[in-house]
Structures are given as structure tokens and as C-alpha cells.
Write a protein that holds these residues in place. Sequence first.
Motif, PDB file in Angstrom:
ATOM      1  N   LEU A 142       2.000   1.909  -3.401  1.00  0.00           N
ATOM      2  CA  LEU A 142       0.877   2.429  -4.170  1.00  0.00           C
ATOM      3  C   LEU A 142       0.711   3.915  -3.896  1.00  0.00           C
ATOM      4  CD1 LEU A 142      -1.162   1.204  -6.084  1.00  0.00           C
ATOM      5  CD2 LEU A 142      -2.654   0.765  -4.166  1.00  0.00           C
TER       6      LEU A 142
ATOM      7  N   LEU B  12      -7.794  10.745   7.050  1.00  0.00           N
ATOM      8  CA  LEU B  12      -8.572  10.372   5.864  1.00  0.00           C
ATOM      9  C   LEU B  12      -9.674  11.384   5.602  1.00  0.00           C
ATOM     10  CD1 LEU B  12      -8.898   6.490   6.037  1.00  0.00           C
ATOM     11  CD2 LEU B  12      -7.815   7.835   4.267  1.00  0.00           C
ATOM     12  N   GLU B  13     -10.313  11.835   6.673  1.00  0.00           N
ATOM     13  CA  GLU B  13     -11.348  12.849   6.514  1.00  0.00           C
ATOM     14  C   GLU B  13     -10.771  14.090   5.866  1.00  0.00           C
ATOM     15  OE1 GLU B  13     -14.543  12.687   6.978  1.00  0.00           O
ATOM     16  OE2 GLU B  13     -14.402  10.632   7.673  1.00  0.00           O
TER      17      GLU B  13
ATOM     18  N   PHE C  57      -2.212   6.824   2.101  1.00  0.00           N
ATOM     19  CA  PHE C  57      -1.757   5.461   1.851  1.00  0.00           C
ATOM     20  C   PHE C  57      -0.512   5.160   2.657  1.00  0.00           C
ATOM     21  CE2 PHE C  57      -3.717   3.074  -1.677  1.00  0.00           C
ATOM     22  CZ  PHE C  57      -4.755   3.931  -1.968  1.00  0.00           C
TER      23      PHE C  57
ATOM     24  N   ALA D  45      -0.294  -4.906  -4.703  1.00  0.00           N
ATOM     25  CA  ALA D  45      -1.250  -4.651  -3.628  1.00  0.00           C
ATOM     26  C   ALA D  45      -2.416  -5.631  -3.688  1.00  0.00           C
ATOM     27  CB  ALA D  45      -1.759  -3.220  -3.695  1.00  0.00           C
TER      28      ALA D  45
ATOM     29  N   LEU E 225      -9.977   2.919   1.542  1.00  0.00           N
ATOM     30  CA  LEU E 225      -9.220   3.032   2.780  1.00  0.00           C
ATOM     31  C   LEU E 225     -10.148   3.314   3.947  1.00  0.00           C
ATOM     32  CD1 LEU E 225      -5.943   5.019   2.108  1.00  0.00           C
ATOM     33  CD2 LEU E 225      -6.288   2.574   2.346  1.00  0.00           C
TER      34      LEU E 225
ATOM     35  N   PHE F  72      -1.332   4.666   6.194  1.00  0.00           N
ATOM     36  CA  PHE F  72      -1.998   3.367   6.289  1.00  0.00           C
ATOM     37  C   PHE F  72      -0.965   2.251   6.347  1.00  0.00           C
ATOM     38  CE2 PHE F  72      -5.715   0.681   5.487  1.00  0.00           C
ATOM     39  CZ  PHE F  72      -5.122  -0.486   5.014  1.00  0.00           C
TER      40      PHE F  72
ATOM     41  N   HIS G 114      -9.878   6.371  -1.822  1.00  0.00           N
ATOM     42  CA  HIS G 114     -10.148   7.040  -0.570  1.00  0.00           C
ATOM     43  C   HIS G 114     -11.248   6.307   0.188  1.00  0.00           C
ATOM     44  CE1 HIS G 114     -12.115  10.170   1.961  1.00  0.00           C
ATOM     45  NE2 HIS G 114     -10.860  10.368   2.296  1.00  0.00           N
TER      46      HIS G 114
ATOM     47  N   ASN H 113       0.495  13.296  -3.676  1.00  0.00           N
ATOM     48  CA  ASN H 113      -0.498  14.189  -3.049  1.00  0.00           C
ATOM     49  C   ASN H 113      -1.093  13.646  -1.748  1.00  0.00           C
ATOM     50  OD1 ASN H 113      -2.492  12.332  -3.753  1.00  0.00           O
ATOM     51  ND2 ASN H 113      -3.395  13.601  -5.359  1.00  0.00           N
TER      52      ASN H 113
ATOM     53  N   LEU I  15      -3.732  11.907  -1.031  1.00  0.00           N
ATOM     54  CA  LEU I  15      -4.124  10.501  -0.989  1.00  0.00           C
ATOM     55  C   LEU I  15      -2.897   9.619  -0.770  1.00  0.00           C
ATOM     56  CD1 LEU I  15      -6.541   8.629  -1.238  1.00  0.00           C
ATOM     57  CD2 LEU I  15      -6.024   8.384  -3.658  1.00  0.00           C
TER      58      LEU I  15
ATOM     59  N   CYS J 142      -8.260  14.556   3.887  1.00  0.00           N
ATOM     60  CA  CYS J 142      -7.904  14.560   2.476  1.00  0.00           C
ATOM     61  C   CYS J 142      -9.018  14.016   1.608  1.00  0.00           C
ATOM     62  CB  CYS J 142      -6.607  13.803   2.225  1.00  0.00           C
ATOM     63  SG  CYS J 142      -6.764  12.021   2.419  1.00  0.00           S
ATOM     64  N   SER J 143     -10.245  14.259   2.006  1.00  0.00           N
ATOM     65  CA  SER J 143     -11.389  13.879   1.182  1.00  0.00           C
ATOM     66  C   SER J 143     -11.326  14.553  -0.178  1.00  0.00           C
ATOM     67  CB  SER J 143     -12.683  14.327   1.880  1.00  0.00           C
ATOM     68  OG  SER J 143     -13.446  13.256   2.244  1.00  0.00           O
ATOM     69  N   PRO J 144     -11.385  13.759  -1.245  1.00  0.00           N
ATOM     70  CA  PRO J 144     -11.304  14.404  -2.564  1.00  0.00           C
ATOM     71  C   PRO J 144     -12.595  15.124  -2.898  1.00  0.00           C
ATOM     72  CG  PRO J 144     -11.555  12.040  -2.803  1.00  0.00           C
ATOM     73  CD  PRO J 144     -11.465  12.315  -1.328  1.00  0.00           C
TER      74      PRO J 144
ATOM     75  N   VAL K  45       0.831  -1.203   0.000  1.00  0.00           N
ATOM     76  CA  VAL K  45       0.000   0.000   0.000  1.00  0.00           C
ATOM     77  C   VAL K  45       0.868   1.256   0.000  1.00  0.00           C
ATOM     78  CG1 VAL K  45      -1.601   1.340   1.402  1.00  0.00           C
ATOM     79  CG2 VAL K  45      -2.013  -1.071   1.045  1.00  0.00           C
TER      80      VAL K  45
ATOM     81  N   ARG L 143     -10.556   7.264  -9.380  1.00  0.00           N
ATOM     82  CA  ARG L 143      -9.655   6.380  -8.640  1.00  0.00           C
ATOM     83  C   ARG L 143      -9.359   6.980  -7.279  1.00  0.00           C
ATOM     84  NH1 ARG L 143      -5.418   6.685 -11.475  1.00  0.00           N
ATOM     85  NH2 ARG L 143      -4.136   7.826  -9.992  1.00  0.00           N
ATOM     86  N   GLN L 144      -9.064   8.299  -7.274  1.00  0.00           N
ATOM     87  CA  GLN L 144      -8.792   8.952  -6.003  1.00  0.00           C
ATOM     88  C   GLN L 144      -9.971   8.754  -5.063  1.00  0.00           C
ATOM     89  OE1 GLN L 144      -6.430  11.919  -5.339  1.00  0.00           O
ATOM     90  NE2 GLN L 144      -5.128  11.258  -7.006  1.00  0.00           N
TER      91      GLN L 144
ATOM     92  N   SER M 150       3.190   6.164  -5.726  1.00  0.00           N
ATOM     93  CA  SER M 150       2.912   6.487  -7.116  1.00  0.00           C
ATOM     94  C   SER M 150       1.678   7.371  -7.253  1.00  0.00           C
ATOM     95  CB  SER M 150       2.793   5.222  -7.969  1.00  0.00           C
ATOM     96  OG  SER M 150       1.717   4.434  -7.551  1.00  0.00           O
ATOM     97  N   GLU M 151       0.885   7.502  -6.193  1.00  0.00           N
ATOM     98  CA  GLU M 151      -0.243   8.426  -6.252  1.00  0.00           C
ATOM     99  C   GLU M 151       0.212   9.849  -6.023  1.00  0.00           C
ATOM    100  OE1 GLU M 151      -3.434   8.339  -6.874  1.00  0.00           O
ATOM    101  OE2 GLU M 151      -3.600   6.189  -7.194  1.00  0.00           O
TER     102      GLU M 151
ATOM    103  N   GLN N  94       2.115  -1.419  -9.039  1.00  0.00           N
ATOM    104  CA  GLN N  94       1.793  -1.354  -7.607  1.00  0.00           C
ATOM    105  C   GLN N  94       0.459  -2.015  -7.322  1.00  0.00           C
ATOM    106  OE1 GLN N  94       4.385  -0.468  -6.816  1.00  0.00           O
ATOM    107  NE2 GLN N  94       5.095   1.493  -7.566  1.00  0.00           N
TER     108      GLN N  94
END
Lengths: 401, 537
Positions: free
Chosen positions: A234, A396-397, A246, B322, B504, A249, B501, A240, A242, A399-401, A231, B496-497, A237-238, B318
Motif C-alpha cells: 500500500l 510518523l510525526e 507505511f 490490506a 497508522l 510500519f 496517517h 512520498n 506517507l 511526515c504529518s500531512p 501495508v 486519504r493521506q 503505491s502511495e 492494495q
Amino acid sequence: MLAKQRSLSGSGLSPRSPSSSQPFLSVSVTDPVKLGNGVQAYISYRVITKTNLPEYRGQEKIVIRRYSDFVWLRDRLAEKFKGIFIPPLPEKSAVEKFRFSAEFIELRRQALDTYVNRVASHPQLQQSEDLRSFLQDDEETMERARSQDGGIFKKKPADLMQIFKDVQSKVSDVVLGKEKPLEEADPEYEKMKRYVFELEDHLAEAQKQAFRLVKRHRELGQALSDFGKAVKLLGDSEGNQLGKAFSDFGSQSEMLSFKLQKEAQDLLMNFEEPLKDYVRAVQSIKATMTDRANAFRQQCELAETAKLREINLEKLIVMRSDKVPEVEIECKELKAESEEATRRFEVIVRLMNEELVRFQEQKTIDMGVTFHDFAKGQAQLANDIANAWRSLLPKLEACSP
Amino acid sequence: MENLVIDEGPNTQTFISHSDYRSVMSSLAETHHPLAGDDPLSSNSSSKSFRNSSFTEDSFLEPPAYADVVFSPFTEKPISGNGNSSQPTQHLSNSSSEFITIIVSNPQKEQEISNSLVPGGNTYVTYLITTRTNMADYGSSDFSGSAEFSVRRRFRDVVTLADRLADSYRGFLIPPRPDKNVVESQVMQKQEFVEQRRLALEKYLTKLASHPVIKKSEELRVFLQVQGKLPLPSTTDMASRMLDGAVKLPKQLFGESVSAITAQEAVQPAKGGRDLLRIFKELKQSVANDWGGSKPPVVEEDKEFMEKKEKLRDLEQQLSAASQQAEGLVKAQQDIGETMGELGLAFIKLAKFETEEAVYNSQRTRAADAKRVATAAVKASRFYREANAQTVKHLDTLHEYLGLMQAVHTAFADRSNALLTVQTLLSELSSLRSRVEKLEAASSKIFGGDKTRNKKMEELKETIRVTEEAKDCAIKEYERIKENNRNELERLDRERQNDFHNMLKGFVINQVGYAEKIANVWTKVAEETSEYAKDSI
């Protein structure tokens, strides 16, 4: 004397104040060290005795002992204290590779410590001369004693006589048509025997599952670690917010992995091992049951033999044989032996009954402690897990998109 | 595991709370399950219980404390289709109350009536596909503005649908269709396989219906709504294609048929078409691109795109890792739950035994203690299992996106194919023009002109004109596909974001909730056995 013995790795009599007038005997088995090379390598332990009992020379003594010394002590106790459930020893390990793993060594050390302390706190066993030798004799004396007592060849002459007589009586049994092995006709004892055998089965099953549970904890720990790492990658590579989530996490996941491994270790030492110990204790009872059966048989056979001799004597008296004085003496001796065998048997029966009460009470305490620690450990683990995951929620809250 | 009777709590296997479920799904049509009918193939009990279990999982939890606030049933995500799978696209469309639900059910064996030599013919499976929607294109049958209808389709039809969508929606991220399985017909008809496929089809169609552009496609509508034979052209197999192409080829080579591709053809990819010559030319071009000395006339210059491509390649790697570890985690959670249950069982038996055989009170006490631990272990085992069922759903997002990477590859392939067509046409044009030049140069030396050469030049100029047209179309198509790529990638990132999100968050909340429950169970036992605690000596 202390009435109850708490926990597996407690000490013997109350160790509180060495200088108090209260008699105490406290033993600890520590400091395992690997000695020797190759196939002959073994572990030696430091056995520290602290006591104010007059039978012991000195207040503190430290000796070096190895596993076979403990076995020697157990064998001597088993021989001299028939009817007592001798505290069990941990098994000899069959698997070579495992023999020197840190885990195994620690488990064994713990078990040996428990063993010695149980002996030292048992009202009868603690009187044993052999215990004193074990705790005090220097290493050379110990080694001599150990090598003298070689396995099955340790029977004393009197015992050899007994074996011969046993064979004799067996023959007469066969001749007289009494082929069935002699057994007690005590229904309560029968019930107790069945109980012991069935108990062993249940305990063995529980222990098996406990061992599996240890493995499962380890596996879950590994899985969490692997997952956490994946994770994290992962998240990298995301990028920002999120990605950061990760990453956090993954960190929590890895942290929990440690906690699980630790719990696995605790379970092994404090949950599975006590169950194993319980099984060994039951096996020790079975050994005592065998002793009782032997004593019963001996008692019966000697009584039979004495009676036969009496009958013979009467015949000879009637015949005015000159063998009468000889046989008279024989009868006296046999009568004494028969009474001795009966006494021995009765001692065993009495002791067993006492031991059984003691055993049940002790096991309730032992298992109570084990259950309590198990529940505590699992609760702690679950709370740790909840806390670890919960800590992620605010992030997590955020960084809610 | 034996079914053990626990003192408290409802028997979770049958407890269903409709109210929870309904309130969540209020914006969607009620999904009714046409599984009530006789299914000669499908196993009623297994599919029913599968649905029931999803209800149970949602509503069994009476969350304590913190979890009260945060813990909510998994199905809070609005989903079109049945409520038991998480979709990668979660948006109900922008038009607020537009919905479409698709259910696949009722597999049936049918026989292909063929005139072949083999008597009896092929048997295959058809599925009933029921759609309920209020989308305008589908018309409506009742005053609520929504329509419901069913068709029967076989898997081959699904393949056709997928292929036609691939043709029409180049550059888009089209959800990958379920695999064709190359297995013997025996296996094909086994219940398990049919059930798996039914589920996969349902998921696939639902995903299609969730794609903002594809949901409006005529191909999909026709598939879902038109009764009888599927009116989409099927993908003829390679053999007949090759055959058709092979017939045309000699004429093309000898210049008897127009060897230029038309504007219409330029918009289609070369592969999969019948024009062998075109395939050959584009192949030649792609080789020239890779190995030729000179740079092709138009290249992929979009730096942003190249970076994106790299990033997606990383992402795929990844995701794959995963996804794999997620499976490992799920297995480990399942195992520990199972073993905990078996441990509980062993202690229950032990406790029962000790109680029955008790001679001393110490035995009864011990049996009672053992029973406490056993009961807790069984409860904990149940919680592990339930937690895991949710975890599977959450982590499924990883698997879904991994599957979607396939669609990304296809979309990129569409783009490079279109580019290749453009490049080929440009090369073609340049070679045609140079031929014309040569002819002009040659004929200008002859006084009065050269009849045959002039005729040839006219033909070539005509070819050039057609090819120019084709080139313009090809360029437009390429740009269009590029634009599709860009939009779709943007959508992919956004969704995806969002989905990751949610994944998780869902995972974490689930873990917290169940860990709390498990902790409570054990804390209680610890309290009940506190007299044995070492510090209380």
C-alpha cells in the motif's frame, strides 16, 4: 546428595568439579540422529555419563541409546522400586508424520535428558543396577536385555506362582462370599487418592490451554507478517513520505512476526512441556497407587491364606494325622510369605509418604521456574512489541500531512 | 469467560468518565440518544451497550509513562454523528463552527396500505432520522442558531436519495449507500438485520453530511427535513422506462418527433433515461470508438488523468489486500486474548483446588504462584480485548476507503458517459451536415430550386441548430464533470493521506499503550517469582 533439584534440564549431582571429593553423577542426552529406513527408522541419542562414583567403571562413558532403551529402564525401575514415583517418560508419538519433525525430536530429547537426570538424582533410584547398565553397557548388551524383557511375558516364576495363588484366593473369596475387592480403609489415603485424580484433570486443562496459547502466538505472528506485507505494498503505491511511513510500519510488523514465532517456540518448550511433564508425573503417582493397592491385596490374601492353613494344621494335630509335618512346613512358609507381603506393603506406604513430600516440593520449584520464565517471556515480548511500534512514532510525526 | 473478581482496578464494564468524553466533543452538539423510548424492534440492551462500550473504551485507560504523553482517547477526531465510528472525511467544514449531526434510531414496522389482491399488504421498516445542525439552509429554531428536527424514512427513500444525488452530482465522489439486501421479508425484520441497517444508514447519512459539496445539497436537506412523503422523484423501474421509451421509438425512427436531443437532455446521461434512440446512438458511438477505423472527434487526452486512473486502480488492489489482512490481524488478536483468558481461568481453578486440598506448605506456595500467573493472564486477556476493539476502529479506515473506490468508479463513469454524449453529438452533427451538403448539391442542379428538397434542408438546418446547442451544452457538462473529477480526486488524495496517517498513528499509539500495560502486568509476576530464576541458584 543434593537436596533440591532445580529446573527440568539440570544435571544430576553437583557437576561443578569432577575432581572434588564430592560424589557426583552427571548425565546428558544429546545429539539425536535418525537411523534406519522407512517404517523401521528411529532416533538414536548419545548418552554421556560423567561420574566419580566407585560403582561405575570409569569417569566418563558415552553410549548410544534409543527410546525403547529408556522404556526398558523405566520398566525395570518400576518393578524394583515399588512405592517410588518413577520419573515419567515422554509419550510414544502416534502420529507418523510428526515423529521426525525437528520440534518433536528436540522436545523428546529434552524430556529424556530430564528423565535420566531425575533418576540419577533420586536417592534410591540412583543406586539401581539397571541404571548403571543403562548408562554403561555397550549397545549389543543393551539390545539383548531389551529384547529379553518382552512385554507381559517378563514375569518370573515366583510371580507366576503368585498369580496362581491370586486366582485361588479369588475363588475362595467368591465361595466365601467375599466378592468386594480389598481396599485400604485409610481416610487420609482416600483423600490423597481423590486429590491425585482431580489434580490430573486440572493440570490437563491447563496444559490444553497452554498448547492453544502456543498456536495463538503462531497465528498472530502469521497475521502480522501478512498484514505488514500488505501495508508495505500500500505504501509503495502511495509514494512520498506517507509511503515511507507505511513501509517502515510493514517492516516493524514483519519483525514482530518473527518475535512472536520465537515466543511460540519458547512457550512450547518451556511452558507447555513442563505442564505436560507435570501431568505425566501425576500419572506415575497413579501407577504407584496401583502398586500399593496390589500390595495391599496381596498382603491381605496371604495373611488370610496363612491363617486358614494354621487352622487346618491345628485340626490335623488334633486328628494326629501324618500330614502334620508337611503342613507345618507349609504354614511356616506361608507365614514367611505373608510377613514378606506385609513388609512390602509397608515399605510402599512409607516410601509413598516420603515421595509425596518430595514430589510436592519439587513441583513447587519446577512450576515456580516455569511460571517465572513464562512471565519473563511474555513481559519481554510485550516490551519488544511496545518498542517496535514506538520507534515508528517520531517518523510518523515527521511526515504529518 | 466467567466474570472473575480481580483485586485491583474498577470493573470496566460500568466505568464511564463523562468528563473525558465531553471535553473532546465540546465543539459538537451534545448527542443525546433517543434510544430511551420503547423500541418494538430494536434490542435496547444491545444498542445501549454498544454505545456504552464506546465510552468505556475511551476513558478506561490510565496511560502510564510514555503513553501518558501520547496516548489519548480514540475520539479526539471530531466526528459528526455518534462517537463510535471513524469517518473518511474528518473535516468539519471550513466555516469554523458549522456542524451537523445525524442520528438514526427507533426502527418501526409499518404496513403498506395497498389495494392489491393480497390482504394485509407489505410490511416494511421505517427509521427515525434526527438531525441537529446550525447550517443556514436548515433554518434555526432556537437562539443558539441551531435547529433540530426528525423525519421518518424507509430504506427505499434512501435509495431514492442516493439515485438523485448520483444524477445531480456527476463526477463527484459520492459516498456509497448501504446495500440493498435481497433477502426474504422474514430476515428483513430480524432485530440483528435491522440494527445493522440502522447503523449503516447512520454512517451513510453522516458521510453525506461530511462531504463539502453534498452537505449543501437540496436533496439531502429535503430528505432530512421535509415531513411526510419524500418529495424526490423516485427512480422508476426499468420496465416502465422501457415502456415509455418503446412508445416514443417508432415516432423517432419515422421522423415524426424531433429526433434530436435537446440541450437539457444532453446534460443528463443517456442510461436511465427514457430516450431509447439516444441510448442506441451512444451505444453505436461507443462501439465505433472501440472498433471503428477512425479516431472519434474528441478523446480523453488528459494524461494526468490517465495516470491517476492507473494509480487508483493499483490503490484499490492494495486496499483490498490490506483490508483482508487487517481482518485477519483483528481475528488473531481476538483469539490470543480469549485463549489467554481461558488459561488464566484454568490456573485460577488449579490454584483454588490446591489451596483447598493443601496438606503441605509447598502446595500453598505453588497455589499462590499459580494465582499470580492466573491473575496476570486474566488482566492481559482484558487488555488484548480492549486493544483489539480500538484496532478495529483504526483499521476500519482501510475498509472505508475500499468502499470509496466504488464511488471513484462511478465518478469516472460519469465522465466517460459525458464524453460519449459529446462524441455521439459530434458524429451526429457531422452526418447531418453531410446530408445537408448532399441536398444542396442535388437541388443546385435543378433550376429554380426544389420545393421539397428545400423544405427538407430547412428542417435539417433547424435540427443542426438544436444539435449544435446540445453539443455545446454537452461539452460544457463534460468539462464540468472533468473539473469535478479533478477536485474530488485532489480532495481524495488529501483526505486519504490524512486519514491513513491518522490510522497508522492511532494504531501504533494504541498498540504501544496496551503492550506497555501487558508488559507491566507480566513484569510484576516475574519479579514476584524471581526467587525461582535460574541465575539465583
